[in-house]
Enzyme design. Sequence first.
Site, mmCIF file in Angstrom:
data_model
loop_
_atom_site.group_PDB
_atom_site.id
_atom_site.type_symbol
_atom_site.label_atom_id
_atom_site.label_comp_id
_atom_site.label_asym_id
_atom_site.label_seq_id
_atom_site.Cartn_x
_atom_site.Cartn_y
_atom_site.Cartn_z
ATOM 1 N N GLU A 1 0.710 -1.173 0.003
ATOM 2 C CA GLU A 1 -0.092 -0.016 0.017
ATOM 3 C C GLU A 1 1.041 1.272 0.130
ATOM 4 O OE1 GLU A 1 -3.385 0.393 0.448
ATOM 5 O OE2 GLU A 1 -4.148 -1.654 0.571
ATOM 6 N N ASP B 1 -6.844 1.930 -7.701
ATOM 7 C CA ASP B 1 -5.429 2.146 -7.253
ATOM 8 C C ASP B 1 -4.631 0.915 -7.811
ATOM 9 O OD1 ASP B 1 -7.110 0.184 -5.591
ATOM 10 O OD2 ASP B 1 -5.512 0.012 -4.347
ATOM 11 N N HIS C 1 -3.963 -3.186 -8.202
ATOM 12 C CA HIS C 1 -5.344 -3.613 -7.632
ATOM 13 C C HIS C 1 -6.333 -3.246 -9.077
ATOM 14 C CE1 HIS C 1 -8.062 -3.698 -3.946
ATOM 15 N NE2 HIS C 1 -8.384 -4.844 -4.549
HETATM 16 ZN ZN LIG Z 1 -6.360 -1.495 -3.302
#
Ligand SMILES: [Zn+2]
Length: 250
Positions: A74, A158, A148
């Site tokens: 992330e 994203d 993603h």
């Molecule tokens: Zn994501």
Amino acid sequence: MMHFTYGGTAASSAAWFNSPDNPGSSAQVVIERDGSIIQCVSFDRPAWHAGTSEWRDRHGNHIVGLNRSSFGIELANWGFLKRAGSGWQSYTGRPIADPFMGVHRNGNPDGSTQPIGWEDYPEAQIRSAVALARAAVDAYGIDEIVGHDDIAPTRKWDPGPAFDMARFRELVFGDAGNADDSTATGELTVNVAEGLNLRAGPGTQFAVMVLLANGTRLRPLERQGRWISVSVLQNGQPVNTGWVHEAYVA
Ligand SMILES: [Zn+2]
């Protein structure tokens, strides 16, 4: 698998992953904008970052649900922004200067087809992600990097157009990138209704040579950051060369 947090600090996202109020999202790591890394889940345990997802990997395996076959990385980032006067802000109202302007290849979250603002990724954050991904590749034999938005294209944006996936793959794997890096050889098509500027060099500071009509076919020659040097094709034959921004070709 690369993500943006759609949030503020990496610490706040990591805290959310560990919060008792969280219904079950997590990722192995969150990387702050300055490149610092927070590990949330051990690399030998699954995290819940992919959600409903499927992917045909570079070996032809069709994988449904990717949590058990991928790491979640992330990147602290506000993602897609909303217009605020002449600028852009996060969904929480935080002004974001100099956003990356682009159209998501799967369509923008608001349904628009014009470029919108996306928080850009600082180089320090990208370099840190590259170092982490290289370590994971070496330690676990990982041979593919996805977004993603690759494995859940109808519901996720994203890491989005501000994340230069082709460059990231090259930095991690070397020049070849990985499986679907088609821009090295495949033809491209201008994908913007009002046409696209062909420029003399890789940046908006270079002169516009000609406006390319939507649908014009291009042959990529080389890449510099997000700019691609192309031959403009007419009936399959090159008639001009120049530079285009990758956000406006498909
Ligand atoms: Zn994501």
